[in-house]
Design an enzyme around this catalytic site. Structure first.
Site, PDB file in Angstrom:
ATOM      1  N   HIS A 173      -6.588   5.222  -4.566  1.00  0.00           N
ATOM      2  CA  HIS A 173      -7.241   5.284  -3.257  1.00  0.00           C
ATOM      3  C   HIS A 173      -7.736   6.711  -3.039  1.00  0.00           C
ATOM      4  CE1 HIS A 173      -4.899   1.493  -2.032  1.00  0.00           C
ATOM      5  NE2 HIS A 173      -6.142   1.176  -2.338  1.00  0.00           N
ATOM      6  N   GLU A 176      -6.233   9.568  -0.680  1.00  0.00           N
ATOM      7  CA  GLU A 176      -4.811   9.895  -0.768  1.00  0.00           C
ATOM      8  C   GLU A 176      -4.606  11.138  -1.647  1.00  0.00           C
ATOM      9  OE1 GLU A 176      -3.160   6.007  -1.767  1.00  0.00           O
ATOM     10  OE2 GLU A 176      -4.062   5.150   0.032  1.00  0.00           O
ATOM     11  N   ARG A 229     -11.835   5.319   0.924  1.00  0.00           N
ATOM     12  CA  ARG A 229     -10.693   4.739   0.208  1.00  0.00           C
ATOM     13  C   ARG A 229     -11.095   4.060  -1.113  1.00  0.00           C
ATOM     14  NH1 ARG A 229      -5.781   1.611   1.231  1.00  0.00           N
ATOM     15  NH2 ARG A 229      -5.875  -0.504   0.421  1.00  0.00           N
ATOM     16  N   HIS A 297       0.712   6.463  -4.156  1.00  0.00           N
ATOM     17  CA  HIS A 297      -0.147   6.282  -2.987  1.00  0.00           C
ATOM     18  C   HIS A 297       0.396   7.146  -1.852  1.00  0.00           C
ATOM     19  CE1 HIS A 297      -2.456   2.558  -4.114  1.00  0.00           C
ATOM     20  NE2 HIS A 297      -1.545   2.573  -5.074  1.00  0.00           N
ATOM     21  N   GLU A 372       4.693   5.450  -1.711  1.00  0.00           N
ATOM     22  CA  GLU A 372       3.824   5.862  -0.612  1.00  0.00           C
ATOM     23  C   GLU A 372       4.410   7.196  -0.182  1.00  0.00           C
ATOM     24  OE1 GLU A 372       1.148   4.471   0.550  1.00  0.00           O
ATOM     25  OE2 GLU A 372       1.298   2.298   0.297  1.00  0.00           O
TER      26      GLU A 372
HETATM   27  O1  0X9 Z   1      -2.459  -1.305   0.617  1.00  0.00           O
HETATM   28  C1  0X9 Z   1      -2.203  -0.721  -0.439  1.00  0.00           C
HETATM   29  O2  0X9 Z   1      -2.858  -0.863  -1.454  1.00  0.00           O
HETATM   30  C2  0X9 Z   1      -1.023   0.238  -0.493  1.00  0.00           C
HETATM   31  N1  0X9 Z   1      -0.964   0.998   0.721  1.00  0.00           N
HETATM   32  S1  0X9 Z   1      -2.067   2.165   0.983  1.00  0.00           S
HETATM   33  O3  0X9 Z   1      -1.893   2.687   2.328  1.00  0.00           O
HETATM   34  N2  0X9 Z   1      -1.791   3.367  -0.002  1.00  0.00           N
HETATM   35  O4  0X9 Z   1      -3.364   1.640   0.739  1.00  0.00           O
HETATM   36  C3  0X9 Z   1       0.264  -0.513  -0.654  1.00  0.00           C
HETATM   37  C4  0X9 Z   1       0.124  -1.775  -1.375  1.00  0.00           C
HETATM   38  C5  0X9 Z   1       1.262  -2.164  -2.184  1.00  0.00           C
HETATM   39  N3  0X9 Z   1       0.969  -2.063  -3.558  1.00  0.00           N
HETATM   40  C6  0X9 Z   1       0.456  -3.046  -4.341  1.00  0.00           C
HETATM   41  N4  0X9 Z   1      -0.031  -4.151  -3.869  1.00  0.00           N
HETATM   42  N5  0X9 Z   1       0.490  -2.826  -5.636  1.00  0.00           N
HETATM   43 ZN    ZN Z   2      -3.113   3.738  -1.467  1.00  0.00          ZN
END
Ligand code: 0X9
Ligand code: ZN
Length: 414
Positions: A173, A176, A229, A297, A372
């Site tokens: 992303h 980040e 993002r 992340h 995270e």
């Molecule tokens: O939404 C996401 O992809 C992740 N959070 S973020 O705020 N960094 O975008 C967490 C998602 C969990 N991870 C996976 N689905 N692999």
């Molecule tokens: Zn992310």
């Protein structure tokens, strides 16, 4: 008709501005839907290309959603939450102020370091410098390519033959930034630390490290829009797809959007994005050597394990949970930073098509974790650069704990 369309296109392409987006008086609200209907309407809001920017995505009842609201949209937004009886809390007063305070030393005085954030070119130059400095240990690797023709570049760190492999992926992303900074810091520690515990993990694993797995997006966050993002693949109104919804395991099943304007747009098909497709190909090519998959992340302070689905737990769920528990305890020891751990589904939200789930299921990697990083929303993605080193140090503590556990578990097996 044709002519008007062409004229419009020509106009559009000549007026594209390269100025940096500003976020003066943009606010971030944390809203908490407690009814399915509210979740549904939040989804519609996210898909509406309204100029709102979702810092986290609506997914289910009682999972909070952080939404960045431009000043001109505030009255409508407040009305929306009021009409829906949505509880909302203001967590960031002025996003531009966060951006102005993110880099206390101004922009990039040094070539590279960890008191500032650096654009892609400087990250790659620093990787090159490590290859030059440690030619027998560090080599350059290419994990894939991007829509705009960049490479997903990384390094392999190997002190000896026969080590089990660790695959590290961060920056998928674009916004980040702390993940790119943290992973390069960890890489530097692997090469320079004298601490015997660090030397142990550095020298007894082979490391395949990709600090920026969404280079087009990362570059765009530096030049144009700090809050970007997704990838930068073309779209009529909205560009890019969410590279963490684009992988070939339960693609578009849950917590992903088919709307190109959504921040969680899963792409037009599985591996529609060249970034994920090529990185998956690379990971597959070395999969037999990989024992550990680590993904980074931000933000929220979580240590996640697979899966993002409600109906599946990893085969070694108990083992991963125990490792996770010790890892967050190790992380907290240094500064008391509080992390939660558990499966994606259980501790964050349903989300399918992510890289870690794919690595676990398709490549059959036994030990897979996803962080995270800091913080919990006070700064969100715009973590001040003076928090890079503390974040990296505590994260390395947490990585170290995981790898020591992996070593002990694997030793037991033999
Ligand atoms: O939404 C996401 O992809 C992740 N959070 S973020 O705020 N960094 O975008 C967490 C998602 C969990 N991870 C996976 N689905 N692999
Ligand atoms: Zn992310």
């Amino acid at each position: 008709m044709m002519f008007t369309a062409l004229l419009l296109l020509a106009l559009l392409s000549t007026t594209v501005s390269t100025e940096k987006a500003r976020f003066d008086n943009y606010k971030v609200y944390r809203v908490l839907p407690n009814l399915p209907e509210q979740v549904k309407l939040l989804h519609e809001l996210e898909n509406a290309a309204s100029g709102l920017n979702f810092w986290s995505s609506p997914s289910r009842v009682n999972a909070s959603v952080d939404i960045m609201v431009p000043p001109h949209f505030l009255p409508e937004f407040n009305e929306f939450t009021k009409n829906l009886h949505l509880s909302s809390e203001l967590i960031v007063h002025d996003v531009q102020r966060l951006i102005d305070n993110e880099r206390p030393h101004g922009t990039t005085r040094a070539d590279f370091g960890w008191t500032d954030y650096y654009p892609l070119e400087k990250v790659y130059a620093w990787l090159d410098a490590q290859v030059k400095k440690y030619p027998n240990i560090v080599s350059s690797i290419v994990g894939g390519s991007t829509y705009e023709g960049r490479q997903i570049r990384g390094v392999k760190v190997s002190y000896k033959d026969g080590n089990p492999g660790i695959f590290i992926e961060s920056g998928i992303h674009a916004r980040e930034w702390i993940t790119v900074a943290t992973v390069t810091y960890i890489l530097n520690e692997l090469l320079t630390s004298q601490d015997p515990a660090i030397r142990n993990i550095a020298e007894n694993f082979d490391w395949y490290i990709f600090p920026s797995t969404n280079p087009d997006g990362y570059e765009y966050t530096h030049t144009t829009n700090r809050m970007w993002r997704k990838t930068r693949s073309p779209g009529l109104l909205c560009k890019g797809a969410d590279p963490n919804r684009n992988w070939d395991y339960h693609w578009m099943d849950t917590g992903a959007s088919s709307n190109p304007c959504s921040e969680t747009y899963a792409g037009s098909k599985v591996f529609s994005e060249v970034e994920t497709r090529s990185l998956a190909e690379y990971a597959t090519s070395i999969a037999s050597k990989i024992q550990v998959y680590l993904s980074f992340h931000s933000y929220s302070q979580l240590l996640m394990l697979p899966y993002g689905l409600n109906y599946e737990l990893p085969d070694n769920y108990e083992v991963l949970m125990r490792i996770g528990q010790k890892s967050v305890a190790a992380l907290a020891k240094r500064y008391g930073t509080d992390y939660k751990y558990g499966t994606i589904y259980n501790i964050i939200y349903p989300a399918s098509g992510g890289s870690m789930d794919w690595a676990k299921k398709t490549l059959n990697i036994p030990y897979t974790f996803e962080w995270e990083l800091r913080d919990k929303g006070q700064n969100g993605f715009i973590l001040p650069a003076d928090q890079i080193i503390p974040t990296a140090l505590e994260t390395l503590d947490s990585v170290l704990s995981i790898l020591e556990d992996v070593q002990a578990l694997e030793k037991e097996k033999n």
